[in-house]
Design an enzyme around this catalytic site. Sequence first.
Site, PDB file in Angstrom:
ATOM      1  N   SER A  22       0.821  -1.202   0.000  1.00  0.00           N
ATOM      2  CA  SER A  22       0.000   0.000   0.000  1.00  0.00           C
ATOM      3  C   SER A  22       0.858   1.258   0.000  1.00  0.00           C
ATOM      4  O   SER A  22       1.561   1.555   0.986  1.00  0.00           O
ATOM      5  CB  SER A  22      -0.910  -0.003   1.231  1.00  0.00           C
ATOM      6  OG  SER A  22      -1.610   1.219   1.310  1.00  0.00           O
ATOM      7  N   ASP A  48      -4.571   3.511  -2.994  1.00  0.00           N
ATOM      8  CA  ASP A  48      -5.905   3.842  -2.508  1.00  0.00           C
ATOM      9  C   ASP A  48      -6.304   5.237  -2.963  1.00  0.00           C
ATOM     10  O   ASP A  48      -5.505   6.177  -2.890  1.00  0.00           O
ATOM     11  CB  ASP A  48      -5.943   3.787  -0.979  1.00  0.00           C
ATOM     12  CG  ASP A  48      -5.936   2.369  -0.447  1.00  0.00           C
ATOM     13  OD1 ASP A  48      -6.769   1.567  -0.902  1.00  0.00           O
ATOM     14  OD2 ASP A  48      -5.096   2.054   0.419  1.00  0.00           O
ATOM     15  N   ASP A 192      -7.769  -6.779   2.756  1.00  0.00           N
ATOM     16  CA  ASP A 192      -7.288  -5.400   2.874  1.00  0.00           C
ATOM     17  C   ASP A 192      -7.782  -4.814   4.184  1.00  0.00           C
ATOM     18  O   ASP A 192      -8.985  -4.686   4.407  1.00  0.00           O
ATOM     19  CB  ASP A 192      -7.807  -4.581   1.692  1.00  0.00           C
ATOM     20  CG  ASP A 192      -7.279  -3.164   1.663  1.00  0.00           C
ATOM     21  OD1 ASP A 192      -6.465  -2.798   2.536  1.00  0.00           O
ATOM     22  OD2 ASP A 192      -7.675  -2.405   0.753  1.00  0.00           O
ATOM     23  N   SER A 215       1.936  -0.858   7.168  1.00  0.00           N
ATOM     24  CA  SER A 215       3.066  -0.723   8.100  1.00  0.00           C
ATOM     25  C   SER A 215       3.774  -2.048   8.349  1.00  0.00           C
ATOM     26  O   SER A 215       4.959  -2.053   8.693  1.00  0.00           O
ATOM     27  CB  SER A 215       2.576  -0.144   9.428  1.00  0.00           C
ATOM     28  OG  SER A 215       1.572  -0.971   9.997  1.00  0.00           O
TER      29      SER A 215
END
Length: 233
Positions: A22, A48, A192, A215
Site C-alpha cells: 500500500s 488507494d 485489505d 506498516s
Amino acid sequence: MNSPCENWFHRLPDDRLIAEFSVWSADLLRIGEELARIRPCADVLHVDVADGHFAPALLFFPDLAARVRAASDLPMHVHLMVDDAILAAQIDQFADAGADAITLHAECASVASGALDRIRRRGILAGLALKVETPVSELAPYIGQIHFLTLLGTPIGVKGRGLHGDALERLKEVRELVRRADVGHRVVVVADGGIRHETVPGLRAAGAQAVVLGSLAFGDPDLAARMQWLAAQ
C-alpha cells in the site's frame, strides 16, 4: 512510462500470498526511494483513492499515481473509494495515469456494471471491493467480470483499526462464491485492512490469496525477512 510485463497477472504467484504494497503507508516525502526499496519484495503496488465522501479520507490523485507509475515497473492496482457520480471520470483519469488494475466498490451498485465495462474497455483488469458491513452476496452478479476481489477487514478509509470480528468467515464465503461461480479465469481474493503479524495466518487459512501490506511491510526494518515470513504462511 514504466509498465509491468504484458502477462503480469498470470505471473502472480499461486503458491504463496501475493504481496500488494500500500503506497499510503510509504514515506511520501521519499516516495521514489521507497518504491526502489520495496521493488525486490512487492508483487503489486496498491494505490488507494478516496474522495472524502464515500470514504472519510482524502487519498491519492491521478498526478501522484502517474508519478508512481513513472518510478516503478510493478503492476499498479488502484482501489477507488469514490461516489457513483464521479466513478467514470476517476476510472479514466487513473487509467490515463497508468493503472494496470482498477477496483471499484460493489456498493456503487447503480453504476457498477457499466463501470466494470469501462475499465475493461481501457484494457485494464477490473476488480470489486466490499465494505465490512455489506453482505458478501452483493458480489455475486459481478464475479464473471472481475479478476480481483478485495474484502475490507476494517472500516473503509481508516488506518490502524483491528480486524473486524467476522472477517475470516466473510473470506470463506467469498472463496466459496468464487468456487461456485466457476468463471473460467483466475479471481484473486485480496484481504485489505487489519493486516498484522498475528492476523495474516488466519486470513491465509480462511482463503486470502493476497494481502495489502501497510506498516507491516513499510515499517519493518528487515523487509527481506518479513517477506520470507509472508511466503511461509
